[in-house]
Design a protein around this motif. Structure first.
Motif, PDB file in Angstrom:
ATOM      1  N   GLU A 164     -18.770  -2.130  -7.941  1.00 44.35           N
ATOM      2  CA  GLU A 164     -19.190  -2.526  -6.593  1.00 44.35           C
ATOM      3  C   GLU A 164     -18.259  -3.575  -5.978  1.00 44.35           C
ATOM      4  OE1 GLU A 164     -21.311  -1.513  -4.204  1.00 44.35           O
ATOM      5  OE2 GLU A 164     -21.480   0.198  -5.535  1.00 44.35           O
ATOM      6  N   PRO A 165     -17.778  -4.581  -6.761  1.00 48.94           N
ATOM      7  CA  PRO A 165     -16.838  -5.534  -6.161  1.00 48.94           C
ATOM      8  C   PRO A 165     -15.564  -4.874  -5.639  1.00 48.94           C
ATOM      9  CG  PRO A 165     -17.742  -6.456  -8.169  1.00 48.94           C
ATOM     10  CD  PRO A 165     -18.203  -5.033  -8.106  1.00 48.94           C
ATOM     11  N   ASP A 166     -15.110  -3.787  -6.299  1.00 50.41           N
ATOM     12  CA  ASP A 166     -13.944  -3.047  -5.787  1.00 50.41           C
ATOM     13  C   ASP A 166     -14.230  -2.523  -4.387  1.00 50.41           C
ATOM     14  OD1 ASP A 166     -12.589  -3.384  -8.215  1.00 50.41           O
ATOM     15  OD2 ASP A 166     -13.458  -1.574  -9.066  1.00 50.41           O
ATOM     16  N   LYS A 167     -15.423  -1.948  -4.226  1.00 45.23           N
ATOM     17  CA  LYS A 167     -15.796  -1.362  -2.935  1.00 45.23           C
ATOM     18  C   LYS A 167     -16.012  -2.456  -1.886  1.00 45.23           C
ATOM     19  CE  LYS A 167     -18.007   2.355  -5.527  1.00 45.23           C
ATOM     20  NZ  LYS A 167     -19.274   2.981  -5.932  1.00 45.23           N
ATOM     21  N   ASP A 168     -16.575  -3.585  -2.334  1.00 43.35           N
ATOM     22  CA  ASP A 168     -16.811  -4.692  -1.387  1.00 43.35           C
ATOM     23  C   ASP A 168     -15.495  -5.237  -0.839  1.00 43.35           C
ATOM     24  OD1 ASP A 168     -19.529  -4.496  -1.761  1.00 43.35           O
ATOM     25  OD2 ASP A 168     -19.632  -6.083  -3.271  1.00 43.35           O
ATOM     26  N   ILE A 169     -14.490  -5.388  -1.716  1.00 39.21           N
ATOM     27  CA  ILE A 169     -13.229  -6.000  -1.268  1.00 39.21           C
ATOM     28  C   ILE A 169     -12.465  -5.068  -0.343  1.00 39.21           C
ATOM     29  CG2 ILE A 169     -11.694  -5.227  -3.132  1.00 39.21           C
ATOM     30  CD1 ILE A 169     -11.873  -8.805  -1.741  1.00 39.21           C
ATOM     31  N   ILE A 170     -12.546  -3.740  -0.561  1.00 41.45           N
ATOM     32  CA  ILE A 170     -11.829  -2.844   0.358  1.00 41.45           C
ATOM     33  C   ILE A 170     -12.559  -2.750   1.699  1.00 41.45           C
ATOM     34  CG2 ILE A 170     -10.807  -1.521  -1.534  1.00 41.45           C
ATOM     35  CD1 ILE A 170     -12.740   0.797  -0.349  1.00 41.45           C
ATOM     36  N   ARG A 171     -13.898  -2.909   1.662  1.00 44.96           N
ATOM     37  CA  ARG A 171     -14.636  -2.948   2.934  1.00 44.96           C
ATOM     38  C   ARG A 171     -14.222  -4.177   3.737  1.00 44.96           C
ATOM     39  NH1 ARG A 171     -19.261  -0.247   0.153  1.00 44.96           N
ATOM     40  NH2 ARG A 171     -19.780  -2.213  -0.854  1.00 44.96           N
ATOM     41  N   ALA A 172     -14.028  -5.302   3.028  1.00 47.33           N
ATOM     42  CA  ALA A 172     -13.574  -6.524   3.707  1.00 47.33           C
ATOM     43  C   ALA A 172     -12.167  -6.321   4.271  1.00 47.33           C
ATOM     44  CB  ALA A 172     -13.596  -7.700   2.734  1.00 47.33           C
ATOM     45  N   LEU A 173     -11.294  -5.645   3.501  1.00 46.13           N
ATOM     46  CA  LEU A 173      -9.934  -5.367   3.988  1.00 46.13           C
ATOM     47  C   LEU A 173      -9.986  -4.498   5.239  1.00 46.13           C
ATOM     48  CD1 LEU A 173      -6.847  -5.599   3.514  1.00 46.13           C
ATOM     49  CD2 LEU A 173      -7.008  -3.454   2.218  1.00 46.13           C
ATOM     50  N   ARG A 174     -10.892  -3.547   5.257  1.00 50.20           N
ATOM     51  CA  ARG A 174     -11.026  -2.672   6.441  1.00 50.20           C
ATOM     52  C   ARG A 174     -11.326  -3.501   7.692  1.00 50.20           C
ATOM     53  NH1 ARG A 174     -14.815   0.213   9.439  1.00 50.20           N
ATOM     54  NH2 ARG A 174     -14.076   2.284  10.073  1.00 50.20           N
ATOM     55  N   GLU A 175     -12.233  -4.472   7.553  1.00 45.19           N
ATOM     56  CA  GLU A 175     -12.552  -5.340   8.692  1.00 45.19           C
ATOM     57  C   GLU A 175     -11.325  -6.137   9.133  1.00 45.19           C
ATOM     58  OE1 GLU A 175     -15.915  -7.767   7.847  1.00 45.19           O
ATOM     59  OE2 GLU A 175     -17.242  -6.068   7.409  1.00 45.19           O
ATOM     60  N   ASN A 176     -10.572  -6.641   8.146  1.00 42.65           N
ATOM     61  CA  ASN A 176      -9.355  -7.398   8.465  1.00 42.65           C
ATOM     62  C   ASN A 176      -8.352  -6.533   9.216  1.00 42.65           C
ATOM     63  OD1 ASN A 176      -9.606  -8.948   5.239  1.00 42.65           O
ATOM     64  ND2 ASN A 176     -10.265  -9.789   7.185  1.00 42.65           N
ATOM     65  N   ILE A 177      -8.108  -5.320   8.719  1.00 39.59           N
ATOM     66  CA  ILE A 177      -7.134  -4.428   9.357  1.00 39.59           C
ATOM     67  C   ILE A 177      -7.594  -4.063  10.764  1.00 39.59           C
ATOM     68  CG2 ILE A 177      -6.085  -2.138   9.248  1.00 39.59           C
ATOM     69  CD1 ILE A 177      -6.150  -2.375   6.190  1.00 39.59           C
ATOM     70  N   SER A 178      -8.890  -3.759  10.908  1.00 37.28           N
ATOM     71  CA  SER A 178      -9.424  -3.404  12.227  1.00 37.28           C
ATOM     72  C   SER A 178      -9.233  -4.554  13.205  1.00 37.28           C
ATOM     73  CB  SER A 178     -10.911  -3.045  12.118  1.00 37.28           C
ATOM     74  OG  SER A 178     -11.092  -1.913  11.296  1.00 37.28           O
ATOM     75  N   TYR A 179      -9.446  -5.791  12.735  1.00 35.06           N
ATOM     76  CA  TYR A 179      -9.278  -6.952  13.616  1.00 35.06           C
ATOM     77  C   TYR A 179      -7.813  -7.132  14.003  1.00 35.06           C
ATOM     78  CZ  TYR A 179      -9.277 -11.760  15.270  1.00 35.06           C
ATOM     79  OH  TYR A 179      -9.108 -12.883  16.029  1.00 35.06           O
ATOM     80  N   VAL A 180      -6.911  -6.975  13.021  1.00 30.59           N
ATOM     81  CA  VAL A 180      -5.478  -7.113  13.309  1.00 30.59           C
ATOM     82  C   VAL A 180      -5.037  -6.069  14.326  1.00 30.59           C
ATOM     83  CG1 VAL A 180      -3.169  -6.834  12.323  1.00 30.59           C
ATOM     84  CG2 VAL A 180      -4.864  -8.230  11.137  1.00 30.59           C
ATOM     85  N   ILE A 181      -5.490  -4.824  14.148  1.00 32.94           N
ATOM     86  CA  ILE A 181      -5.144  -3.758  15.094  1.00 32.94           C
ATOM     87  C   ILE A 181      -5.680  -4.088  16.477  1.00 32.94           C
ATOM     88  CG2 ILE A 181      -5.594  -1.342  15.690  1.00 32.94           C
ATOM     89  CD1 ILE A 181      -5.538  -0.719  12.701  1.00 32.94           C
ATOM     90  N   LEU A 182      -6.906  -4.608  16.524  1.00 36.03           N
ATOM     91  CA  LEU A 182      -7.513  -4.972  17.810  1.00 36.03           C
ATOM     92  C   LEU A 182      -6.710  -6.066  18.506  1.00 36.03           C
ATOM     93  CD1 LEU A 182      -9.995  -4.455  19.647  1.00 36.03           C
ATOM     94  CD2 LEU A 182     -11.149  -6.311  18.429  1.00 36.03           C
ATOM     95  N   VAL A 183      -6.290  -7.076  17.729  1.00 32.62           N
ATOM     96  CA  VAL A 183      -5.482  -8.164  18.310  1.00 32.62           C
ATOM     97  C   VAL A 183      -4.150  -7.617  18.822  1.00 32.62           C
ATOM     98  CG1 VAL A 183      -4.209 -10.282  17.757  1.00 32.62           C
ATOM     99  CG2 VAL A 183      -6.557  -9.991  16.953  1.00 32.62           C
ATOM    100  N   GLN A 184      -3.518  -6.744  18.037  1.00 31.35           N
ATOM    101  CA  GLN A 184      -2.249  -6.147  18.471  1.00 31.35           C
ATOM    102  C   GLN A 184      -2.424  -5.350  19.755  1.00 31.35           C
ATOM    103  OE1 GLN A 184      -0.848  -3.859  15.131  1.00 31.35           O
ATOM    104  NE2 GLN A 184      -0.040  -5.636  14.034  1.00 31.35           N
ATOM    105  N   GLN A 185      -3.499  -4.573  19.807  1.00 30.49           N
ATOM    106  CA  GLN A 185      -3.763  -3.786  21.016  1.00 30.49           C
ATOM    107  C   GLN A 185      -4.021  -4.689  22.213  1.00 30.49           C
ATOM    108  OE1 GLN A 185      -7.016  -1.310  19.677  1.00 30.49           O
ATOM    109  NE2 GLN A 185      -5.654   0.329  19.001  1.00 30.49           N
ATOM    110  N   GLN A 186      -4.722  -5.788  21.965  1.00 31.09           N
ATOM    111  CA  GLN A 186      -5.007  -6.724  23.051  1.00 31.09           C
ATOM    112  C   GLN A 186      -3.714  -7.339  23.593  1.00 31.09           C
ATOM    113  OE1 GLN A 186      -7.905  -9.645  21.966  1.00 31.09           O
ATOM    114  NE2 GLN A 186      -8.217 -10.340  24.059  1.00 31.09           N
TER     115      GLN A 186
END
Length: 749
Positions: free
Chosen positions: A479-501
């Motif tokens: 489960e910690p493996d899945k939790d950390i990649i879910r957190a990475l997904r949020e980070n990547i989504s935020y970075v993409i959003l900032v870049q798009q902005q």
């Protein structure tokens, strides 16, 4: 009512066992008596058939009687008083000089009472000593193995079973004996695996409810509950939570084949999930009373708690390590605009986030791989499979089981976690195959056979160690493996959003500059065009006044055509300048406007009576006032009325109507004509600059309705039309409130 789990040799399928309705089995074990009552009247509605043996009263004698008939008034009142306060506390009663513990619970509309013979413990400190022993030994364990070994030795010491095991479930509900305490003359089952069908799903669900399950005598004769159906509900009695519930005949045979005479199973529950069991076996009959079972329940709860702490401690260290890497990856993404480079070419790589053999990133049609991965063709096929998964991520340790094509590369990628960022971005982590030798308790392929004598499914007869080489399976994802990649997904989504902005802000800045340049260009162009057009108009006027007769009829027609074109060019320049002016206006001069008066001014300007003498013009007398910029609204009405008059002028009886009505709960203005109409394909297009839905038959610049739309938008309103070709058009509009909340233009009917 006993429902047979299997009644046909053709149904030789373990799924039938998994569907066996053991919660309504209709029978009990023989070490106690089950009584069911109406909780309101306290009349006995159902009873085990062994009442005569245990109570000295037949079931026929007590059925329909009040509970006091069995217990006596004083004991019945004492029991009900206790039950009204706390249902889970056992109550001691005496029936015909025998002591019983009464354990009560509700099952739907039925009150179920389990009566078990009870002998008082002579040493009052016995249970306290047991609890102290449990706490001291379990809390001293530093690893999961030590904890499980302590649990088995403690259980054996406290309750005297000949074999005690900790049985752990895997992801697919197969079980493994990971700790064992036994008598010396017994063969060891440590490390033996058992298939999931040995403890089917409905049994696992019941463990979550009852926690502790005892079978006092495997060779008991099941006691029927009579009547079969509850008189209260008309349905079989649900005895899921009864400690006396009878055992499936299939499971009884299973235990007999294992040479087991009695058993006890206690559920180890971690984070709400059945982690495993403490399984106790005895070669002869053995009964534990309620208080002993409660001690076992407490022991198992302590094991569950300590397991949770130990697993959390291990996972916490992994999470801390992964969290450091994740933060570094976020830093790299913030510095490097190219997401793939940031994740694959920095000081840390995305594959370091969790333990894996390699990884791949798919972004905008291209692949980037690190470490051991399938080839690009295989990755493309895996990607197609991954896009069909409903969740933002999926994980498996046995990819070929769900995606058979993966068998070709299971040495490299038996396990996979796929993370979907968007429809164009996917990230994969791969784990290689770990070949394992599994020792099964009997051949797992021979789980059962059809018993001709009993005419039902029977479990396998042999539990001899059977070795299997397991391939195509990786180390499991936690489960910690899945939790950390879910957190990475949020980070990547935020970075993409900032870049798009940032890209949008840059584009907006460029657009503002381009608009400014376009305005300057428009004014300059209009000025530059106006001068030669005015000069041309002067020349044409002189030519008309001084040489008209010399030109002849054809020349005069050409002259008039030139003057009309010149005039059209002037109108076009005026419209362009007006559009440009509207774009620049932010602050409107708002006032209350008499709509009828404004329309009269417009009609005089366009000379409606002189230019369109055949047209019938109907204007509503009580038009509501308008709130807005008078100059802009004058342009709005001028363009709409001029269009209505112009495009209906060639009808035999042209007609234009102006009024107000209610649409969708809002008061709106309308301008209706019976002219040429507009095809629905053009309803939205006609509000764009220089776009027209008619040919050269009618004069126009294609800017009028664009101006109308601009005016409406400036007033935070909305405009739309209803029209059919050849049947006329009806334009509707309204202006926004004084708050001037932005309302996007909609071109709908």
């Amino acid at each position: 009512m006993m429902l047979s789990p299997l009644n046909n040799a053709n149904e030789l399928d373990l799924d039938n066992c998994a569907k066996e309705p053991i919660h309504i089995i209709g029978k009990t074990q023989a070490h106690g008596v089950l009584i069911s009552c109406d909780p309101i009247s306290l009349k006995i509605t159902q009873a085990g058939k062994n009442t005569s043996t245990v109570f000295g009263m037949s079931s026929d004698e007590i059925l329909g009687k009040e509970l006091s008939y069995l217990l006596g008034e004083e004991q019945a009142e004492g029991l009900m008083d206790l039950l009204s306060k706390e249902l889970s506390i056992p109550h001691e009663v005496e029936i015909n000089n025998t002591n019983f513990l009464v354990l009560a619970h509700y099952s739907g509309a039925n009150l179920i009472l389990d009566f078990e013979p009870y002998q008082e413990v002579n040493n009052p400190y016995y249970f306290q000593k047991q609890l102290t022993l449990i706490l001291n030994e379990l809390q001293a364990a530093n690893t999961i193995n030590q904890l499980c070994e302590s649990a088995t030795s403690l259980t054996k010491k406290m309750f005297g079973y000949e074999r005690v095991m900790v049985y752990k479930f895997d992801e697919e509900w197969n079980g493994e004996v990971i700790a064992e305490s036994k008598e010396e003359d017994m063969d060891s089952w440590l490390g033996i695996h058992y298939p999931a069908t040995d403890i089917p799903a409905q049994s696992r669900e019941l463990f979550l409810k009852t926690r502790v399950r005892i079978i006092a005598d495997v060779n008991y004769t099941a006691v029927s509950i009579i009547p079969e159906l509850s008189p209260i509900t008309g349905e079989p009695l649900d005895i899921s939570c009864s400690g006396l519930r009878a055992v499936s005949p299939i499971h009884i045979e299973y235990l007999k084949n294992m040479k087991v005479g009695a058993s006890l199973s206690a559920a180890i529950i971690v984070k709400g999930r059945l982690w495993g069991l403490i399984a106790c076996h005895h070669r002869t009959a053995k009964h534990l009373d309620f208080y002993q079972r409660e001690s076992c329940r407490f022991l198992t709860q302590m094991v569950s708690t300590e397991l949770d702490l130990l697993e959390n401690s291990f996972f916490l260290s992994e999470v801390k390590r992964s969290e450091v890497i994740r933060q570094k990856l976020v830093g790299q993404m913030n510095k490097e605009s190219n997401l793939v480079i940031a994740l694959t070419e920095g000081n840390v790589k995305f594959t370091e986030l969790i333990s894996c053999g390699g990884g791949a990133i798919f972004m905008n049609g291209a692949w980037k791989t690190i470490g051991l991965t399938p080839n690009e063709e295989q990755l493309e096929s895996l990607l197609n499979f991954s896009t069909q998964q409903p969740e933002s991520h999926f994980a498996t340790r046995n990819l070929s089981a769900v995606f058979p094509e993966a068998k070709d590369y299971e040495e490299t990628a038996s396990g996979v976690i796929c993370l979907k960022i968007s429809k164009n971005i996917y990230i994969f982590w791969f784990r290689p195959e770990e070949i394992q030798e599994i020792n099964w308790g009997g051949n797992p392929q021979n789980k059962a056979f059809f018993n001709e004598k009993e005419q039902r499914l029977s479990p396998r007869l042999s539990f001899e160690k059977w070795r299997e080489e397991l391939r195509g399976v990786s180390k499991p994802w936690q489960e910690p493996d899945k939790d950390i990649i879910r957190a990475l997904r949020e980070n990547i989504s935020y970075v993409i959003l900032v870049q798009q902005q940032k890209e949008i802000e840059t584009f907006n800045t460029q657009l503002i500059e381009a608009n400014k340049e376009l305005e300057i260009f428009g004014f300059g162009l209009s000025h530059d065009l106006r001068a030669p057009i005015n000069g041309m108009d002067g020349i044409l006027t002189i030519l008309d006044e001084d040489h008209r007769e010399e030109l002849g009829e054809e020349g005069r027609e050409l002259l008039q055509m030139c003057r009309d074109l010149n005039k059209k060019m002037n109108h076009l320049i005026d419209d362009i300048l007006e559009c440009s002016r509207l774009n620049k206006i932010d602050d409107l001069e708002i006032s209350s406007i008499n709509t009828s008066e404004l329309i009269e001014e417009v009609l005089k300007l366009v000379n409606a009576k002189g230019s369109y003498p055949k047209t019938t013009l109907e204007i509503q007398s009580d038009l509501p006032k308008m709130e807005g910029d008078r100059r802009m609204l004058f342009q709005l009405w001028a363009n709409l009325l001029n269009n209505a008059l112009k495009y209906s002028s060639k009808k035999e009886n042209p007609k234009v109507e102006v009024g107000s009505t209610v649409k969708n709960g809002r008061e709106v203005f309308f301008i209706k004509d019976n002219g040429i109409g507009i095809h629905p394909n053009f309803w939205k297009m006609i509000f764009e600059t220089f776009k027209r839905a008619v040919g050269d038959e009618f004069k126009g610049t294609g800017v009028g309705l664009a101006i109308v739309k601009k005016v409406i938008e400036k007033h935070h309103g909305e405009i739309w039309l209803e029209s059919e070709p050849g049947q006329g058009s009806e334009f509707y509009f309204y202006l926004g409130t004084k708050k001037y909340k932005r309302v996007k233009y909609l071109g709908w009917k």
